[in-house]
Design a protein around this motif. Structure first.
Motif, PDB file in Angstrom:
ATOM      1  N   ASP A 116     -10.511  11.685   0.910  1.00  0.00           N
ATOM      2  CA  ASP A 116      -9.273  12.128   1.541  1.00  0.00           C
ATOM      3  C   ASP A 116      -8.157  11.156   1.154  1.00  0.00           C
ATOM      4  O   ASP A 116      -8.418   9.997   0.794  1.00  0.00           O
ATOM      5  N   LEU A 117      -6.923  11.624   1.250  1.00  0.00           N
ATOM      6  CA  LEU A 117      -5.794  10.709   1.093  1.00  0.00           C
ATOM      7  C   LEU A 117      -5.828   9.656   2.189  1.00  0.00           C
ATOM      8  O   LEU A 117      -6.130   9.962   3.346  1.00  0.00           O
ATOM      9  N   ASP A 118      -5.500   8.438   1.827  1.00  0.00           N
ATOM     10  CA  ASP A 118      -5.384   7.357   2.808  1.00  0.00           C
ATOM     11  C   ASP A 118      -3.904   7.204   3.154  1.00  0.00           C
ATOM     12  O   ASP A 118      -3.115   6.677   2.351  1.00  0.00           O
ATOM     13  N   PRO A 119      -3.468   7.672   4.339  1.00  0.00           N
ATOM     14  CA  PRO A 119      -2.044   7.636   4.666  1.00  0.00           C
ATOM     15  C   PRO A 119      -1.501   6.239   4.910  1.00  0.00           C
ATOM     16  O   PRO A 119      -0.283   6.061   4.992  1.00  0.00           O
ATOM     17  N   SER A 120      -2.384   5.249   5.009  1.00  0.00           N
ATOM     18  CA  SER A 120      -1.904   3.879   5.189  1.00  0.00           C
ATOM     19  C   SER A 120      -1.447   3.263   3.872  1.00  0.00           C
ATOM     20  O   SER A 120      -0.976   2.133   3.840  1.00  0.00           O
ATOM     21  N   SER A 121      -1.607   4.000   2.776  1.00  0.00           N
ATOM     22  CA  SER A 121      -1.140   3.559   1.461  1.00  0.00           C
ATOM     23  C   SER A 121      -0.117   4.557   0.940  1.00  0.00           C
ATOM     24  O   SER A 121      -0.327   5.769   1.023  1.00  0.00           O
ATOM     25  N   SER A 122       0.966   4.074   0.357  1.00  0.00           N
ATOM     26  CA  SER A 122       1.997   4.971  -0.169  1.00  0.00           C
ATOM     27  C   SER A 122       1.473   5.824  -1.311  1.00  0.00           C
ATOM     28  O   SER A 122       2.018   6.893  -1.588  1.00  0.00           O
ATOM     29  N   VAL A 123       0.407   5.376  -1.967  1.00  0.00           N
ATOM     30  CA  VAL A 123      -0.124   6.115  -3.121  1.00  0.00           C
ATOM     31  C   VAL A 123      -1.388   6.892  -2.777  1.00  0.00           C
ATOM     32  O   VAL A 123      -1.990   7.527  -3.644  1.00  0.00           O
ATOM     33  N   GLY A 124      -1.835   6.850  -1.520  1.00  0.00           N
ATOM     34  CA  GLY A 124      -2.942   7.683  -1.087  1.00  0.00           C
ATOM     35  C   GLY A 124      -4.324   7.104  -1.238  1.00  0.00           C
ATOM     36  O   GLY A 124      -5.311   7.728  -0.831  1.00  0.00           O
ATOM     37  N   VAL A 125      -4.442   5.905  -1.800  1.00  0.00           N
ATOM     38  CA  VAL A 125      -5.752   5.258  -1.948  1.00  0.00           C
ATOM     39  C   VAL A 125      -5.513   3.753  -2.027  1.00  0.00           C
ATOM     40  O   VAL A 125      -4.457   3.302  -2.467  1.00  0.00           O
ATOM     41  N   ARG A 126      -6.512   2.981  -1.594  1.00  0.00           N
ATOM     42  CA  ARG A 126      -6.383   1.523  -1.597  1.00  0.00           C
ATOM     43  C   ARG A 126      -7.234   0.905  -2.704  1.00  0.00           C
ATOM     44  O   ARG A 126      -8.279   1.451  -3.084  1.00  0.00           O
ATOM     45  N   THR A 127      -6.794  -0.249  -3.187  1.00  0.00           N
ATOM     46  CA  THR A 127      -7.522  -0.947  -4.248  1.00  0.00           C
ATOM     47  C   THR A 127      -8.941  -1.274  -3.811  1.00  0.00           C
ATOM     48  O   THR A 127      -9.892  -1.162  -4.589  1.00  0.00           O
ATOM     49  N   GLY A 128      -9.114  -1.666  -2.548  1.00  0.00           N
ATOM     50  CA  GLY A 128     -10.448  -1.998  -2.047  1.00  0.00           C
ATOM     51  C   GLY A 128     -11.387  -0.811  -2.097  1.00  0.00           C
ATOM     52  O   GLY A 128     -12.592  -0.969  -2.357  1.00  0.00           O
TER      53      GLY A 128
END
Length: 452
Positions: free
Chosen positions: A289-301
């Motif tokens: 799913d998109l991660d809304p806590s990131s502006s790009v939808g996914v986190r590096t971790g």
């Protein structure tokens, strides 16, 4: 713990190469207006031609923008590409337009025929119209993050050199290793849904009256209520993967082989039938799913964790061929259970999740990965122990009147304002130029960053 291939890689001190996946990202987001409705604005001219620009395009709806990065050697490089392309899209939007940061779409109108499908040429448009007839409009609207992974060439070279008695050709080895990774991700998809699921509720208009789950869940998108067809692929080997999809297209279960939208897709060329002969070149992971806590939808971790899992699948024993279908069928059932659990509840498979995370931590320690991996594993282990720390549960704290609209718009405006403050907005698509990957790198970064 290691398979014979894993032991070979370990003995030749090449384990680090199993981490060096070339990675590409595809992130979908809906264009909306400041009131939270799907945008009525035309496709942004500053984003180039949606039919020919390989880096920013559309998928399903004219409002569903998709950013596609070139392949990158490291997760951080892939994220720099993604951030820059995401900013390029944002700065091309019309005044008042935003990118919706959630996987589930904003509220949908009663008359969905007023929402235009993507304008991608006659063949694709005919396909989309048939898709809507079969599955309904809403089912095509959820957005997600797709991760493409390619195994480092050194792994193939090493294994093929030492195991020519087992693999007659290099392509046979490539197909085998990619299939093993695909089996692993399908087998543990339920854990990814638990850790990263972020679509607990749907906005007005997505479900018909009295349809859908009766309580918030971990991931509507990853459940049977979510995106697309429920056609199960065969991951026993590449030939059986192709045969299953072709049979589905032939008997009409699928519109075409393109319609197979499994959680993992084997990719290599445009002609699926030739895939066993020409070889799999990368995997497309479609379970985030998109991660809304990131502006790009996914986190590096998150990308690091997926790379760790893929490396683990290469290095450890694979399923026996006769077990693959049964194990993945059970895994799909587990994923359905996990996806529709209450976001704040302890998962039914907590013990299994802890056991796998312990095994991944042990593996990470054996191959001496850096502290960034240890930190990510610790954070994810905390999510298993405490479901209130999962993305879906965190989102539930922002629900007002059975809606996440206020939260989503607040996030969307923050991300949009940040993009508009960039010192040097990207103008490379203004003249609808088709940039190569090398041209794109030069245009995007101009010395500020040098992806490998």
């Amino acid at each position: 713990m290691f398979s014979d291939i894993g032991q070979l890689i370990f003995d030749n001190e090449a384990v680090a190469k199993t981490q060096d996946f070339t990675m590409g990202l595809e992130i979908e987001m809906q264009r909306v207006d400041e009131t939270g409705e799907l945008s009525q604005e035309p496709y942004p001219a500053g984003a180039g031609d949606e039919r020919t620009n390989p880096w920013i395009t559309n998928d399903f709806l004219e409002t569903m923008s998709e950013v596609v990065t070139p392949p990158a050697s490291h997760a951080l490089d892939a994220m720099h590409y993604l951030f820059s392309l995401n900013n390029a899209l944002r700065t091309a939007l019309s005044p008042g337009e935003l990118l919706w940061p959630l996987s589930m779409p904003p509220r949908l109108p009663e008359d969905k025929s007023t929402i235009p499908l993507a304008k991608m040429g006659p063949d694709k448009e005919a396909y989309l119209k048939e898709w809507v007839k079969r599955h309904g409009f809403s089912a095509g609207t959820p957005c997600g993050a797709h991760i493409n992974l390619s195994i480092d060439e050194h792994v193939f070279e090493l294994v093929y050199e030492h195991q020519k008695d087992r693999f007659e050709t290099r392509v046979e080895l490539e197909n085998y290793l990619y299939t093993v990774i695909a089996q692993g991700f399908n087998r543990y998809r339920w854990l990814i849904t638990y850790l990263f699921g972020a679509s607990p509720i749907a906005e007005t208009g997505y479900f018909d009256k009295n349809a859908g789950p009766h309580h918030p869940v971990r991931s509507i998108r990853q459940s049977s209520y979510g995106f697309g067809t429920k056609f199960r692929g065969d991951y026993t080997n590449v030939q059986r993967y192709v045969d299953r999809i072709e049979k589905g297209a032939k008997d009409g279960t699928l519109i075409s082989d393109y319609e197979f939208h499994g959680a993992v897709r084997l990719k290599g060329n445009s002609n699926l039938k030739d895939l066993p002969k020409t070889g799999v070149k990368y995997l497309e992971l479609r379970m985030l799913d998109l991660d809304p806590s990131s502006s790009v939808g996914v986190r590096t971790g998150t990308l690091r964790f997926l790379r760790l899992m893929a490396s683990y699948f290469i290095m450890t024993p694979a399923l026996h061929p006769e077990e693959v279908e049964k194990v993945i069928k059970r895994a799909d059932e587990m994923n359905e259970i996990v996806s529709v659990e209450e976001p704040t509840s302890v998962t039914q498979f907590q013990a299994k999740a802890k056991a796998l995370m312990r095994r991944l931590e042990m593996y990470a320690n054996q191959i001496q990965l850096g502290p960034e991996y240890q930190e990510e594993l610790e954070d994810l282990e905390d999510r298993i122990e405490n479901p209130y720390t999962t993305p879906s549960a965190r989102l539930m704290t922002h629900v007002k009147n059975d809606s996440l609209e206020e939260y989503a718009l607040t996030r969307a405006k923050r991300y949009q304002n940040s993009a508009l403050e960039t010192i040097r907005p990207f103008k490379g698509f203004d003249q609808k130029r088709k940039l190569s990957a090398e041209d794109l790198k030069t245009e995007l970064f101009k010395g500020s960053w040098e992806p490998q």
